[in-house]
Motif scaffolding. Sequence first.
Motif, PDB file in Angstrom:
ATOM      1  N   THR A   5      36.992  56.016  45.095  1.00 29.37           N
ATOM      2  CA  THR A   5      36.583  55.545  43.776  1.00 29.37           C
ATOM      3  C   THR A   5      37.459  54.381  43.337  1.00 29.37           C
ATOM      4  O   THR A   5      38.685  54.490  43.355  1.00 29.37           O
ATOM      5  CB  THR A   5      36.733  56.678  42.735  1.00 29.37           C
ATOM      6  OG1 THR A   5      35.996  57.799  43.199  1.00 29.37           O
ATOM      7  CG2 THR A   5      36.220  56.261  41.383  1.00 29.37           C
ATOM      8  N   LEU A   6      36.811  53.298  42.963  1.00 27.17           N
ATOM      9  CA  LEU A   6      37.525  52.131  42.464  1.00 27.17           C
ATOM     10  C   LEU A   6      36.961  51.777  41.096  1.00 27.17           C
ATOM     11  O   LEU A   6      35.795  51.375  40.998  1.00 27.17           O
ATOM     12  CB  LEU A   6      37.272  50.933  43.381  1.00 27.17           C
ATOM     13  CG  LEU A   6      38.240  50.592  44.493  1.00 27.17           C
ATOM     14  CD1 LEU A   6      37.730  49.359  45.221  1.00 27.17           C
ATOM     15  CD2 LEU A   6      39.637  50.346  43.944  1.00 27.17           C
ATOM     16  N   ASN A   7      37.770  51.935  40.073  1.00 27.21           N
ATOM     17  CA  ASN A   7      37.314  51.559  38.732  1.00 27.21           C
ATOM     18  C   ASN A   7      38.038  50.302  38.288  1.00 27.21           C
ATOM     19  O   ASN A   7      39.252  50.324  38.077  1.00 27.21           O
ATOM     20  CB  ASN A   7      37.597  52.686  37.735  1.00 27.21           C
ATOM     21  CG  ASN A   7      36.699  53.881  37.965  1.00 27.21           C
ATOM     22  OD1 ASN A   7      35.475  53.739  38.003  1.00 27.21           O
ATOM     23  ND2 ASN A   7      37.285  55.027  38.167  1.00 27.21           N
ATOM     24  N   MET A   8      37.285  49.230  38.163  1.00 29.89           N
ATOM     25  CA  MET A   8      37.883  47.972  37.710  1.00 29.89           C
ATOM     26  C   MET A   8      37.103  47.425  36.525  1.00 29.89           C
ATOM     27  O   MET A   8      37.180  46.244  36.201  1.00 29.89           O
ATOM     28  CB  MET A   8      37.896  46.978  38.862  1.00 29.89           C
ATOM     29  CG  MET A   8      38.707  47.519  40.022  1.00 29.89           C
ATOM     30  SD  MET A   8      39.199  46.282  41.167  1.00 29.89           S
ATOM     31  CE  MET A   8      37.833  46.366  42.242  1.00 29.89           C
ATOM     32  N   ASP A   9      36.354  48.299  35.885  1.00 32.41           N
ATOM     33  CA  ASP A   9      35.513  47.880  34.764  1.00 32.41           C
ATOM     34  C   ASP A   9      36.345  47.504  33.540  1.00 32.41           C
ATOM     35  O   ASP A   9      37.506  47.882  33.423  1.00 32.41           O
ATOM     36  CB  ASP A   9      34.525  49.002  34.409  1.00 32.41           C
ATOM     37  CG  ASP A   9      35.223  50.344  34.201  1.00 32.41           C
ATOM     38  OD1 ASP A   9      35.797  50.854  35.173  1.00 32.41           O
ATOM     39  OD2 ASP A   9      35.208  50.853  33.053  1.00 32.41           O
ATOM     40  N   HIS A  10      35.725  46.742  32.658  1.00 27.18           N
ATOM     41  CA  HIS A  10      36.370  46.296  31.426  1.00 27.18           C
ATOM     42  C   HIS A  10      37.686  45.581  31.675  1.00 27.18           C
ATOM     43  O   HIS A  10      38.745  45.958  31.184  1.00 27.18           O
ATOM     44  CB  HIS A  10      36.536  47.472  30.453  1.00 27.18           C
ATOM     45  CG  HIS A  10      35.212  48.039  30.030  1.00 27.18           C
ATOM     46  ND1 HIS A  10      34.581  49.033  30.737  1.00 27.18           N
ATOM     47  CD2 HIS A  10      34.394  47.713  29.009  1.00 27.18           C
ATOM     48  CE1 HIS A  10      33.421  49.307  30.166  1.00 27.18           C
ATOM     49  NE2 HIS A  10      33.279  48.522  29.113  1.00 27.18           N
ATOM     50  N   ASN A  11      37.598  44.534  32.492  1.00 23.48           N
ATOM     51  CA  ASN A  11      38.708  43.617  32.700  1.00 23.48           C
ATOM     52  C   ASN A  11      38.171  42.209  32.528  1.00 23.48           C
ATOM     53  O   ASN A  11      37.105  42.023  31.922  1.00 23.48           O
ATOM     54  CB  ASN A  11      39.304  43.820  34.098  1.00 23.48           C
ATOM     55  CG  ASN A  11      40.312  44.953  34.131  1.00 23.48           C
ATOM     56  OD1 ASN A  11      41.393  44.809  33.591  1.00 23.48           O
ATOM     57  ND2 ASN A  11      39.956  46.079  34.732  1.00 23.48           N
ATOM     58  N   LEU A  12      38.910  41.217  33.059  1.00 23.06           N
ATOM     59  CA  LEU A  12      38.495  39.822  32.898  1.00 23.06           C
ATOM     60  C   LEU A  12      38.244  39.182  34.261  1.00 23.06           C
ATOM     61  O   LEU A  12      38.430  37.983  34.436  1.00 23.06           O
ATOM     62  CB  LEU A  12      39.604  39.043  32.154  1.00 23.06           C
ATOM     63  CG  LEU A  12      40.065  39.651  30.830  1.00 23.06           C
ATOM     64  CD1 LEU A  12      41.332  38.953  30.333  1.00 23.06           C
ATOM     65  CD2 LEU A  12      38.965  39.517  29.783  1.00 23.06           C
ATOM     66  N   ILE A  13      37.828  40.008  35.217  1.00 23.85           N
ATOM     67  CA  ILE A  13      37.698  39.533  36.597  1.00 23.85           C
ATOM     68  C   ILE A  13      36.534  38.546  36.717  1.00 23.85           C
ATOM     69  O   ILE A  13      35.422  38.826  36.290  1.00 23.85           O
ATOM     70  CB  ILE A  13      37.492  40.732  37.545  1.00 23.85           C
ATOM     71  CG1 ILE A  13      38.670  41.699  37.403  1.00 23.85           C
ATOM     72  CG2 ILE A  13      37.328  40.276  38.988  1.00 23.85           C
ATOM     73  CD1 ILE A  13      38.441  43.057  38.055  1.00 23.85           C
ATOM     74  N   GLU A  14      36.837  37.379  37.311  1.00 19.52           N
ATOM     75  CA  GLU A  14      35.821  36.338  37.427  1.00 19.52           C
ATOM     76  C   GLU A  14      35.249  36.230  38.817  1.00 19.52           C
ATOM     77  O   GLU A  14      34.231  35.580  39.040  1.00 19.52           O
ATOM     78  CB  GLU A  14      36.428  34.969  37.076  1.00 19.52           C
ATOM     79  CG  GLU A  14      36.685  34.815  35.600  1.00 19.52           C
ATOM     80  CD  GLU A  14      37.235  33.439  35.261  1.00 19.52           C
ATOM     81  OE1 GLU A  14      37.239  32.566  36.149  1.00 19.52           O
ATOM     82  OE2 GLU A  14      37.672  33.262  34.124  1.00 19.52           O
ATOM     83  N   ASN A  15      35.970  36.819  39.773  1.00 16.30           N
ATOM     84  CA  ASN A  15      35.642  36.497  41.139  1.00 16.30           C
ATOM     85  C   ASN A  15      35.949  37.664  42.069  1.00 16.30           C
ATOM     86  O   ASN A  15      37.002  38.278  41.974  1.00 16.30           O
ATOM     87  CB  ASN A  15      36.514  35.262  41.471  1.00 16.30           C
ATOM     88  CG  ASN A  15      36.483  34.904  42.907  1.00 16.30           C
ATOM     89  OD1 ASN A  15      35.424  34.890  43.514  1.00 16.30           O
ATOM     90  ND2 ASN A  15      37.660  34.654  43.465  1.00 16.30           N
ATOM     91  N   VAL A  16      35.001  37.972  42.935  1.00 19.88           N
ATOM     92  CA  VAL A  16      35.234  38.958  43.988  1.00 19.88           C
ATOM     93  C   VAL A  16      35.108  38.206  45.305  1.00 19.88           C
ATOM     94  O   VAL A  16      34.060  37.617  45.576  1.00 19.88           O
ATOM     95  CB  VAL A  16      34.175  40.082  43.948  1.00 19.88           C
ATOM     96  CG1 VAL A  16      34.388  41.064  45.085  1.00 19.88           C
ATOM     97  CG2 VAL A  16      34.221  40.805  42.622  1.00 19.88           C
TER      98      VAL A  16
END
Length: 430
Positions: free
Chosen positions: A176-187
């Motif tokens: 499980t990877l939770n990275m929601d509700h951040n400011l990530i612009e790029n994967v």
Amino acid sequence: MERLWFSLLLLAAACRGQPCPKRCMCQSLSPSLAILCSKTGLLFVPTAIDRRTVELRLQENFITAVRRKDFANMTSLLHLTLSRNTISQILPSAFSDLRRLRALHLDSNRLTVIKDDHFKGLTNLRHLILANNQLHSISPHAFDDFLSTLEDLDLSYNNLAQVPWDTVGRLTNVNTLNMDHNLIENVPQGVFTNLHKLARLDMTSNKLKKIPPDPLFLRIPVYAKSKGSPLSSLVLSFGGNPLHCNCELLWLRRLTREDDLETCASPPDLSAKYFWTIPEEEFICDPPVLTRKSPHTVALEGQPASLKCKANGDPEPEVHWISPEGRLISNGSRTLVFPNGSLEINVTALKDSGNFTCIATNAAGESTGRVELVVTAMPHLANSTSRSRDPSSEPFLLNWHGTPIQFQWVETAMPGIIPFDTVKIATVEF
Ligand SMILES: *[C@@H]1O[C@H](CO)[C@@H](O)[C@H](O)[C@H]1NC(C)=O
Ligand SMILES: *[C@@H]1O[C@H](CO)[C@@H](O)[C@H](O)[C@H]1NC(C)=O
Ligand SMILES: *[C@@H]1O[C@H](CO)[C@@H](O)[C@H](O)[C@H]1NC(C)=O
Ligand SMILES: *[C@@H]1O[C@H](CO)[C@@H](O)[C@H](O)[C@H]1NC(C)=O
Ligand SMILES: *[C@@H]1O[C@H](CO)[C@@H](O)[C@H](O)[C@H]1NC(C)=O
Ligand SMILES: *[C@@H]1O[C@H](CO)[C@@H](O)[C@H](O)[C@H]1NC(C)=O
């Protein structure tokens, strides 16, 4: 009755040699010992904690820092909860004795950065919960000690614009990877390739305009079912991102999932439409079109020169420059290539003269343009051999701080600077 039970527990803990910390509950369920100190107004991690404790809950207190001695020697600890405190500081190696720790809950605190030495020693960590802090930076080696054991990483509700993707890509056991509700612009493309156990990826509410294709996404349920994939299915959430719905997202649209409410933010004609309802043929890219480029450019040897090429397209084209000899120009000692299409030569040389080619490329095609650069020779100060023989140009003396200095006239050419074929300049020899 409850009071009696509590006293018995207390007694049990006391019997083991270490008193229970004030206002805490100590449960000695032999052989393991749990200490529960939630909502007890703690300002620090209590010092009188039995070092054999297996479970330690310190949530909802006012702890501000985690120090080296707080968890020293607690080699039996499996579960540590520090949620909902006011922790803004983790001192180096604060957790380094917790070799068996499996779960570390640090959510709802005030952490802003995770450094390489913060989590050193946590060689058995399975669950790391860092949600709801103010994280803006995570060092690339911060997770090194549990790359292959971590199952659950929660970074949601932070301020992360950058994620150490190389590190994430090496969490081979992650589920499980939770990275929601951040400011990530790029994967970056391919980052999930080795995460074979990933079952849940939450990227909701970030600033993603696009998501690169990845084999991982073939495990999204509807698709997986229709293809009879043996792999476990993946739950992917990416709603609440400003998706740019052009041909680069067509691969995702083709996964034919229709149960979610993701919308497009751009281009304008698709804005606010539901991603899964837009027909595939509306996910369009436009090939680059050169809109502006430098005209024929003249520079004096040794001076800087700037060549520009501007292209429009969707997605935004990348501009590359090819030298007159046909080499791809990159950032070097004399040249800088900017993402906006400018090529800057900081000190021009005669050999730079020639036709430069700019190539604008994007997913839909390419377009090229030519810019001619002419570098003209810098006049060199005369040698003694080229000195004027003109008898009217007699040497003369000037006084410089009391020292007489003899100047001589020489004739020289300065094309491009002074509108005469030749000029006479005064030179001095020391
Ligand atoms: C940890 O163990 C070492 C060595 O046994 C001892 O010197 C030290 O005082 C202990 N620290 C704590 C906080 O118990
Ligand atoms: C030109 O590039 C050299 C090497 O990178 C650098 O040392 C120098 O400062 C640059 N000069 C100018 C004018 O930018
Ligand atoms: C070259 O350097 C400039 C300035 O440091 C930077 O903005 C640009 O992205 C670099 N270009 C490449 C192709 O790395
Ligand atoms: C491109 O960027 C560079 C560096 O930021 C700047 O010097 C140059 O003027 C820009 N060129 C254009 C065409 O905007
Ligand atoms: C650059 O290209 C133009 C047009 O093809 C040509 O006239 C000119 O001679 C070329 N310049 C050089 C330096 O090759
Ligand atoms: C200066 O003189 C030397 C020797 O005569 C010659 O090799 C050189 O090319 C001259 N330089 C210029 C700029 O005329």
